[in-house]
Enzyme design. Structure first.
Site, PDB file in Angstrom:
ATOM      1  N   ASP A  61      -0.846  36.006  31.586  1.00  0.00           N
ATOM      2  CA  ASP A  61       0.363  35.024  31.310  1.00  0.00           C
ATOM      3  C   ASP A  61       0.440  33.847  32.334  1.00  0.00           C
ATOM      4  OD1 ASP A  61       1.391  35.558  33.910  1.00  0.00           O
ATOM      5  OD2 ASP A  61       3.023  37.013  33.041  1.00  0.00           O
TER       6      ASP A  61
ATOM      7  N   ASP B 214       3.860  43.356  24.952  1.00  0.00           N
ATOM      8  CA  ASP B 214       3.705  43.841  26.597  1.00  0.00           C
ATOM      9  C   ASP B 214       5.113  44.198  26.951  1.00  0.00           C
ATOM     10  OD1 ASP B 214       4.194  41.964  29.115  1.00  0.00           O
ATOM     11  OD2 ASP B 214       4.158  40.929  26.958  1.00  0.00           O
TER      12      ASP B 214
END
Length: 375
Positions: A92, A271
């Site tokens: 990320d 996720d």
């Protein structure tokens, strides 16, 4: 990176695909265990490979930037070289973590100034240096810097925030195109669709992102406090617009029920910290429902944790796991984390098989309510 759809469900938008990255193929739909600091808490990579069947893991840009730091990661040849995970990695942008630092961060057009939660030192994330950081980390898939506004943001704030995210995206893409990967393989940049729970903002954001022609696209800012049905509605709005031939990644979601509902609506990648975080707190997920392993009802239950599960599930009994949690043994958290991650990967794997078989919708309807029951 390439993505191909092998099968589509006749009764929904669910699809089974194959995502090919420099570090291997990923069969979708897929769940990605969260490895915040370059490790999935309490789980060896051998267990991730052999029992959990993980095909890809996440790294967190914010945490890796602060520790071990970019100098160490570059010297190691990136995160793959540093931690020894040979399969795909996604990072990320660190934006969600930075924006969670309420009181110790300042948001500007340039980027986000923040103080380290470790030592209080001052830093700034900009679209440009986040791309540079993710180049050093070397993940196969990297995310653009965005602002993740609170789930209950009002319309005016959400609109301003989306404008900032879009301007940052343009700068991320410019920096990505102006730089080269560092370790001999290509990386893929995913934009992130924001817009809170406002249909017109989500529509605008999805169109803006779709026009970028990226290798894949992410949906952010959901499961942050809004009602579940609103989350599903926003997924439908966005997926009606995002390219159908590119993978769709729903960030930070969620429960087994959330995942199946999102798969039905055309999401490919997921996720969430829930399997490991809840596991460390004695909650196990299963097809029969959820189990609190601290409850006395398991004290004399000598049946396997899950006779259909991974090897760990078949070796250890519910009574033994109950004992470990009551005794506060570290092994309890490891066993529970392995079980939960293996179950999540089994769930998306089973979903994939039912999409291929053509009965996904019927299968999902037969199990969805049971998944949320407490047993």
């Amino acid at each position: 990176m390439t993505f191909s759809i092998e099968h589509s469900d006749n009764a929904s938008d669910a699809r089974a695909g194959v995502l090919t990255t420099p570090h291997g193929q990923i069969q979708t739909p897929i769940f990605m265990p969260v490895g915040t600091c370059g490790s999935v808490k309490g789980v060896h990579f051998s267990e991730l490979r052999e029992q959990v069947k993980a095909q890809i893991i996440l790294g967190n840009t914010y945490h890796l930037y602060l520790r071990p730091g970019l100098e160490v990661l570059r010297a190691a040849g990136g995160l793959h070289g540093f931690n020894g995970w040979e399969r795909p990695i996604l990072t990320d942008s660190g934006g969600f973590q930075v924006f969670s630092l309420t009181g110790i961060r300042k948001l500007t057009e340039k980027g986000c100034e923040f103080r380290s939660h470790i030592d209080g030192s001052k830093h700034i994330f900009t679209p440009e240096n986040v791309i540079d950081t993710e180049r050093v980390i070397g993940a196969d898939i990297i995310m653009a810097l965005d602002e993740c506004p609170p789930g209950q943001s009002d319309y005016a704030y959400a609109k301003r925030s989306l404008g900032l995210t879009q301007r940052w995206l343009d700068r991320c893409i410019k920096q990505f195109e102006a730089t080269e990967p560092l370790y001999g393989y290509e990386q893929s940049l995913f934009p992130i669709v924001q817009g809170c729970t406002f249909k017109d903002l989500r529509t605008e954001a999805a169109k803006y992102v779709a026009d970028k022609g990226a290798d894949g696209n992410a949906i952010g800012g959901l499961a942050v406090g809004e009602p579940t049905e609103v989350m599903y509605e926003m997924i439908e709005v966005v997926n009606d617009i995002l390219p159908k031939d590119k993978p769709r990644y729903l960030m930070g979601v969620g429960t087994p029920q959330n995942i199946l509902e999102a798969i039905e609506r055309g999401v490919d990648m997921f996720d969430c910290v829930m399997p490991t975080r809840n596991g460390r707190n004695a909650m196990l997920f299963s097809y029969q429902g959820t189990m609190n392993m601290r409850n006395k009802k398991w004290e004399m239950d000598f049946s396997p944790i899950d006779p259909e599960g991974c090897e760990t599930d078949k070796v250890y009994t519910k009574a033994y796991l109950h004992h470990l949690f009551k005794a506060q043994e570290l092994l309890a958290m490891q066993i529970a984390s392995i079980h939960n991650l293996a179950f999540y990967l089994r769930l998306v794997g089973d979903a994939r098989q039912h999409i291929i078989q053509g009965d996904f919708t019927k299968w999902k309807a037969s199990i969805i309510d049971q998944l949320g029951k407490r047993i």
